[in-house]
Design an enzyme around this catalytic site. Structure first.
Site, short mmCIF file in Angstrom:
data_model
loop_
_atom_site.label_atom_id
_atom_site.label_comp_id
_atom_site.label_asym_id
_atom_site.label_seq_id
_atom_site.Cartn_x
_atom_site.Cartn_y
_atom_site.Cartn_z
N CYS A 376 6.99 51.87 22.12
CA CYS A 376 6.87 52.40 23.40
C CYS A 376 7.21 53.96 23.39
CB CYS A 376 8.20 51.95 24.33
SG CYS A 376 8.51 53.12 25.78
N CYS A 379 10.37 55.56 24.83
CA CYS A 379 11.42 55.10 24.18
C CYS A 379 11.59 55.66 22.66
CB CYS A 379 11.38 53.71 23.89
SG CYS A 379 11.33 52.77 25.49
#
Length: 476
Positions: A376, A379
């Site tokens: 991600c 992230c």
């Protein structure tokens, strides 16, 4: 006779109505009595709850005494953070210098290259022509999302990084690799700048096996949880640092959570915050420990950070950043209440000290490499930033010995300073949230999940019997 029968029939009807009236009165009386019992039970139950609540409020401060392995107590940390550290850091990270972070966003996972979530050269948010670099600050750029981009982010548009920039460019500073981290910070050809204010650390929808695999690899292969009394202090410190960082990340995900995707409604997910952090006292303690560790690194590097060049071309904002940094480094309240947040001198002692440092340094480099396996973008952005910040703290505390090696001064690159200060702010924000809402969340969740006491069961049983009597009296 007909008249007499009529009169007699009237008397019978009158007697029947009288009996019905008396029966109704008895029913009403029984109902009233039962309601009185229920009301009395409710009052008694409420008093029991109030007594329990009062008992909880007396024990509201769960964390007291010294923060483990640190030189300050919880009360002092909370007070300093609320009144001094958090306000300064909040303003500092908003200045142009600390707003931009240089990062390699695509993924080249060194541990499991066959992972489908990590083929980010073909699934990157930024499919940028090479001629747009290496001067990305010369003009504002906005990149949209294609269907492949969304697929890469598990279909979550909130997981993608916003690359909007302004025209301010950085200049100066040296570039030197950090021995604690794996990323080559001098490899500018594969790095881009990101505005952190446009990409806050929050919920992204990234979860499941891919996310668990990262944390499992971090803990099981690089810093396993220590059995009590069966691990050296240095390995214990590494575990607590990672655990504290993990707690902070979880708190920010829960504090800025997508509650309703259809309405784009964001808010606090208190149940998630409790389940991931607050219900585990060791995770909260490790959060405070990591905060103190990073704060110590910042204050130890005070001479360097005070003299550093905070230049973005915006003179007013750059002077503000320098002023805020000095206020942070030399705050009289901080120096009086907590002059030494963490004492690093007690580590790496004995003959095995140098070898142990190399071992733990290798472990932390592996952890930094695992950030390239995060599936991600946002992230990965915040994972890389905070791991670099933590690696910079380790570098300051353990890689420079100004007393024994005065000719080897501390050298930090711009990106390390940006990561270090943003990490301290993230930890400060987490500690503030734990202190402000932690006790009420814990109390609410514990009351919600706890079993009723025997006294409460007795009261509830009596209420049930009273309601049963009412049902017997009332007609169906």
């Amino acid at each position: 006779m007909a008249e007499a029968k009529a009169v007699g029939g009237g008397k019978k009807k009158h007697l029947k109505k009288s009996k019905e009236g008396k029966g109704g009165m008895r029913k009403l009386a029984a109902i009233g009595a039962a309601l009185v019992v229920v009301a009395a039970i409710a009052i008694t139950f409420d008093r029991a709850q109030i007594q329990k609540s009062c008992h909880c409020s007396r024990d509201a401060r769960k964390y007291t005494g010294m923060v483990e392995d640190c030189c300050c107590d919880y009360e002092t940390v909370d007070s300093l953070n609320e009144g001094v550290l958090h306000p300064l850091l909040q303003d500092l990270v908003r200045t142009p210098f600390f707003r931009y972070f240089k990062v390699k966003l695509w993924c080249d996972c060194p541990f499991w290259p066959d992972d489908g979530m990590c083929k980010l050269r073909d699934c990157s948010v930024c499919e940028c022509p090479e001629n747009e670099f290496p001067e990305p600050f010369k003009r504002p750029i906005q990149y949209g999302l294609s269907s492949d981009d969304l697929k890469c982010q598990e279909g979550k548009p909130q997981a993608a990084v916003d690359r909007t920039l302004d025209s301010k460019a950085f200049r100066g500073w040296i570039e030197v690799d950090n021995p604690w981290t794996l990323d080559d910070e001098t490899d500018n050809s594969e790095m881009t700048y990101v505005n952190l204010q446009l990409n806050p650390e929050r919920y992204t929808g990234y979860s499941g096996p891919s996310a668990r695999r990262i944390w499992d690899a971090i803990y099981s292969e690089n810093c396993p949880k220590y059995p009590s009394g069966e691990i050296c202090q240095e390995k214990k410190v590494l575990y607590k640092l990672i655990s504290g960082l993990h707690s902070s990340i979880s708190i920010h995900i829960a504090a800025d959570y997508l509650l309703d995707e259809a309405r784009n409604l964001w808010g606090r997910n208190l149940e998630l915050m409790y389940d991931r952090v607050l219900r585990y006292p060791d995770r909260v303690r490790n959060l405070y420990f990591t905060f103190m560790f990073v704060l110590r690194a910042v204050t130890k590097a005070a001479n360097y950070l005070e003299q550093a060049e905070y230049n973005t071309g915006n003179l007013e904002e750059d002077l503000k950043a320098q002023s805020l940094m000095r206020q942070l480094l030399y705050n009289p309240k901080l120096q009086a209440a907590c002059p030494l947040p963490f004492d690093e001198a007690k580590l790496w002692q004995g003959q095995s000290g140098p070898e142990l440092k190399l071992e733990i340094q290798k472990n932390f480099r592996n952890i930094s490499g695992l950030m390239d396996c995060v599936g991600c973008e946002k992230c990965r952005l915040w994972g890389k930033l905070q791991i670099l910040g933590l690696g910079t703290a380790l570098k300051i505390l353990f890689s420079v010995d100004s007393k024994n090696h005065p000719n080897k001064p501390l050298q930090l690159q711009r990106n390390e300073v940006i990561a270090l200060v943003n990490l301290l702010h993230r930890l400060s924000e987490s500690v503030k949230l734990v202190n402000e809402i932690g006790p009420s969340v814990e109390k609410t969740m514990e009351e919600f999940t706890s079993e009723p006491s025997m006294q409460e069961i007795s009261l509830l049983e009596r209420a049930r019997l009273a309601v049963g009597k009412i049902r017997m009296i009332l007609p169906l």
